[in-house]
Design an enzyme around this catalytic site. Structure first.
Site: not given
Length: 305
Positions: A28, A30, A62-63
Site C-alpha cells: 500500500d 498512503d 486506493n487513491n
C-alpha cells in the site's frame, strides 16, 4: 493461529526464513510509504534495500486523485530508486482496464477527481462530469439533473471536490437506466491524512448512492476480489504464497491480502495501533507486523551480518 509477530523480534534464523519466504512485495502507499500529507522516515531506503535483496516490489493505492507524475514525484522525494509508472496500481487504472474489457466504447458518468478524469481522457473513454461553481437554486438544480445522453456506468472514487449536485446526477443516471452499472474504486472508511490526523473516507458517500438507487457496486479497489484477480494477470503471479502484502489497515489491506492467498504484514505507521491489531478478530490479524516499512532496512542488515 499464533498472534502476529514483529519482524524485528524474530530470531536471526527466523528473519532469514521470513525474507526467503517471498519474492514479490505488494505494498500500500498512503500510511505505509508516506502519509497523504507528510512523510514516513526512511521508507525509500527500505524500498531500495528490498530491491537490492532481489525482491520485486509493486505498489497499490486506493487513491486516484494524484496524477501519475505526482506519484512518481513522491517516490523521487523519498529516494526510492527505479520505480516505474507500471509498478503503481490505483483505482482509475483498474477501472480503465475493466471498462475496456466489459463496456468498450460506452459513455460513463464520473464521480472521480480531475486527475482521474484526465486518465479517462488519455484512454479515450468518453465521460460526463459536473464541476458546478455557481450558487445553486432549485430551478438550476433541475437543469443540471437533466439527462441528455445515457451512460453505461457511474464511476465512483475518492473525489475531494465532491458536491451534492454530482451525487444527485449520479443517482439520477442509475435510477433512469437499468443497464447503468455502479463501479467503485476506493472504499476506505478512514483516510490517514497526516501524522495523528485520520479523516473520514468516502465510503459513506457511496452508501448514499447505493441506498437511493438500490444498486450494489462493482468494486475495483482494495479489498475487491476482482482486483486480486487483476494482480495475478498484471504481475504474473504464479505462487501466491511467495507474495507478501504490506498495508496499514485490516480490511483493505490485511484481509485483502489473505483473501488473495498472500502473506500479510501490517505496519503501524498509518491509522492503526498495535492494540487495534490485537483486538481484531483472529482472521483479520496479519501474519507479521512492523512499526514502519523502514524496519525492513534493519532486518536486512541483521541477516547480512
Amino acid at each position: 493461529m499464533s498472534p502476529p509477530r514483529h519482524i524485528l523480534k524474530l530470531s536471526l534464523e527466523e528473519q532469514r526464513q521470513f525474507i526467503d519466504s517471498f519474492d514479490l512485495v505488494i505494498s500500500d502507499c498512503d500510511g505505509v510509504v508516506w502519509l497523504l500529507v507528510g512523510w514516513i522516515p526512511n521508507t525509500g531506503a527500505a524500498v531500495n534495500a528490498l530491491k537490492a535483496a532481489g525482491k520485486q516490489i509493486k505498489f497499490v493505492s486506493n487513491n486516484s486523485f494524484r496524477s501519475e507524475e505526482a506519484y512518481m514525484e513522491k517516490f523521487r522525494h523519498i529516494g526510492a530508486k527505479n520505480v516505474q509508472e507500471d509498478d503503481i496500481v490505483h483505482p482509475v487504472k483498474t477501472i480503465v482496464r475493466y471498462l475496456k474489457k466489459h463496456k468498450p466504447g460506452e459513455r460513463v458518468f464520473s464521480l472521480m477527481s480531475l486527475e482521474a478524469n484526465e486518465t479517462l481522457r488519455k484512454h479515450n473513454i468518453e465521460f460526463e462530469s459536473l464541476q458546478v461553481k455557481e450558487h445553486l437554486t432549485a430551478a438550476s438544480l433541475v437543469d443540471h439533473l437533466a439527462i441528455e445522453k445515457p451512460v453505461g456506468a457511474v464511476l465512483f472514487d475518492i473525489h475531494l471536490d465532491l458536491s451534492y449536485v454530482e451525487l444527485a446526477k449520479a443517482i439520477r443516471h442509475l435510477q433512469e437506466n437499468d443497464d447503468c452499472q455502479l463501479i467503485a474504486g476506493g472504499s476506505d472508511v478512514i483516510m490517514p491524512l497526516a501524522e495523528n490526523l485520520n479523516v473520514a473516507g468516502f465510503f459513506d458517500f457511496l452508501e448514499h448512492v447505493k441506498r437511493y438507487t438500490q444498486r450494489e457496486a462493482t468494486f475495483l479497489g482494495k479489498p475487491s476480489p476482482i482486483l486480486g484477480e487483476m494482480f495475478g494477470e498484471m504481475f504474473e503471479i504464479r505462487d501466491c504464497k511467495r507474495c507478501i502484502f504490506i498495508g496499514d489497515t485490516l480490511v483493505q489491506d490485511v484481509q485483502f491480502g489473505k483473501a488473495c492467498g498472500f502473506q500479510s504484514l501490517l505496519v503501524l505507521s498509518g491509522c492503526l495501533t498495535k492494540e487495534d491489531m490485537l483486538n481484531a478478530p483472529v482472521e483479520a490479524q496479519p501474519d507479521y507486523y512492523a512499526d514502519s516499512l523502514a524496519d525492513f532496512t534493519q532486518l536486512l542488515e541483521n541477516i547480512q551480518k
